[in-house]
Scaffold this active site. Structure first.
Site, short mmCIF file in Angstrom:
data_model
loop_
_atom_site.label_atom_id
_atom_site.label_comp_id
_atom_site.label_asym_id
_atom_site.label_seq_id
_atom_site.Cartn_x
_atom_site.Cartn_y
_atom_site.Cartn_z
N ASP A 1 -1.71 10.44 -3.01
CA ASP A 1 -0.57 9.57 -3.34
C ASP A 1 0.15 10.06 -4.60
O ASP A 1 1.37 9.94 -4.71
CB ASP A 1 -1.05 8.11 -3.49
CG ASP A 1 -2.39 7.97 -4.19
OD1 ASP A 1 -2.94 9.00 -4.65
OD2 ASP A 1 -2.90 6.85 -4.29
N GLY B 1 0.82 -1.21 0.00
CA GLY B 1 0.00 0.00 0.00
C GLY B 1 0.85 1.26 0.00
O GLY B 1 0.44 2.31 0.50
N GLY C 1 1.63 2.83 -2.64
CA GLY C 1 1.22 3.69 -3.76
C GLY C 1 1.91 3.35 -5.07
O GLY C 1 2.33 4.25 -5.80
N SER C 2 2.01 2.04 -5.39
CA SER C 2 2.70 1.68 -6.64
C SER C 2 1.93 2.17 -7.86
O SER C 2 2.55 2.57 -8.85
CB SER C 2 2.95 0.17 -6.70
OG SER C 2 1.76 -0.52 -6.47
N SER C 3 0.59 2.18 -7.81
CA SER C 3 -0.18 2.63 -8.99
C SER C 3 0.06 4.11 -9.26
O SER C 3 0.24 4.52 -10.41
CB SER C 3 -1.69 2.43 -8.78
OG SER C 3 -1.94 1.11 -8.41
#
Ligand code: MEV
Length: 326
Positions: A157, A110, A112-114
């Site tokens: 993010d 979680g 924030g890879s996207s």
């Protein structure tokens, strides 16, 4: 004209204000020293080729004319493909491309890879096509991309991946204000449970629908916590920050986004000497954070482990998105 551009963007951790930020209250987010790299090159032909080995995708191809149109674009490339489609559309450019990504961190945490991959892709395209842009231009295009895929989210993010450091942020980038902080002795524990943001955001939305006055006043209290936390952060008042973390956690629990595992780890951290602890992000799983005096770091980490968590070794990251191969 450059043929290849490599860009890296940091992951993030929400410190204060999750969920309330979706309802126009502020939050505080920091970037962390786990980064995701996007390498974008002009490529002969009319295809976009994507390699994202960290998410198990190698040699994915799509025709430029089909960009963003398939019904089953794999999750691991969706953000990249839609970002390219939006960029081509907005700036009236087009070219075959090869895009390769690699990440220091697992998409499970979680962090924030996207958003980091979207920011990396869009920033590399601005540089590759030599189009001038501000941070806000990058934010707007990334926000449009991520929102069109997820249908929700405040964009905190995305801002964190672009600006880095610590930010005071209001929904959809209405306010993005860098905060001055020197150090933050933060400990991070992964629950081992991957959280799914959308159902948690929807859960809070339906609680609010049934109890609008109460939930809105909780959001107002979270706003007050964020405002006070901003002052404590800038003054390095760690005790004060810890207390505010505990208050924020109480409200998140009342909003129904806690979990037994999170509570166990948070309580363990507090009992072993942390100034304060709370969940970070949507809740339900992912990570918790604790603020601890340096002498208590070992104790707190061991207690988090005994409670079933996995300490994650990360630090505050001052730098946002950056071009790596100048
Ligand atoms: C999720 O990491 C944080 C939320 O506030 C959603 C968002 O702000 O996009 C729950």
């Amino acid at each position: 004209m450059k043929k290849t551009v490599e860009v890296s963007a940091p992951g993030k951790l929400m410190l204060f204000g999750e969920h309330a930020v979706v309802y126009d209250r502020p939050c505080i987010v920091i970037a962390v020293n786990q980064r995701l790299t996007v390498r974008t090159s002009f490529y002969p032909g009319n295809k976009i080729i994507i390699d994202a080995p960290n998410v198990g995708i190698v040699g994915y191809e799509t025709e430029i004319s089909r960009l963003g149109k398939g019904n089953n674009i794999p999750k691991g490339v969706r953000f990249i493909e839609i970002a390219v489609a939006n960029f081509f559309d907005l700036y009236k450019v087009s070219s075959g491309l090869k895009i390769e990504t690699r990440s220091d961190f697992s998409s499970e945490f979680g962090f924030g890879s996207s958003s980091a991959v979207t920011v990396g892709t869009v920033t590399s395209l601005f540089r590759l096509f030599q189009i001038d842009c501000s941070k806000k231009d990058i934010f707007d295009l990334c926000f449009e991309t991520v929102f069109s895929i997820q249908g929700l989210g405040s964009g905190f993010d995305i801002a964190s991946a672009i600006w880095g450091g610590a930010l005071y942020f209001v929904n959809r980038g209405k306010k993005i204000e860098p905060l001055k902080i020197k150090k933050l002795p933060l400990l991070v524990g992964y629950t081992g449970v991957k959280a799914d943001t959308a159902p948690l955001v929807n859960k809070v939305a339906s609680l609010r629908e049934r109890n609008p006055k109460i939930v809105d006043s909780m959001f107002d209290t979270i706003k007050d916590i964020v405002e006070d936390a901003r002052v404590c952060l800038e003054k390095q008042d760690l005790k004060g920050l810890g207390e505010l973390m505990n208050l924020n956690q109480g409200l998140l629990d009342s909003l129904g986004v806690g979990s037994d595992k999170l509570s166990c780890m948070i309580n363990a951290a507090r009992e072993s000497g942390a100034y304060g602890a709370k969940l970070s992000g949507a809740g339900g799983g992912d990570c918790m954070i604790a603020l601890a005096p340096s002498g208590k770091k070992q104790n707190v980490e061991s207690a988090m482990k005994v409670a079933g968590g996995f300490p994650v070794n990360i630090k505050f990251e001052p730098e946002g998105v950056k071009i790596v191969n100048l």
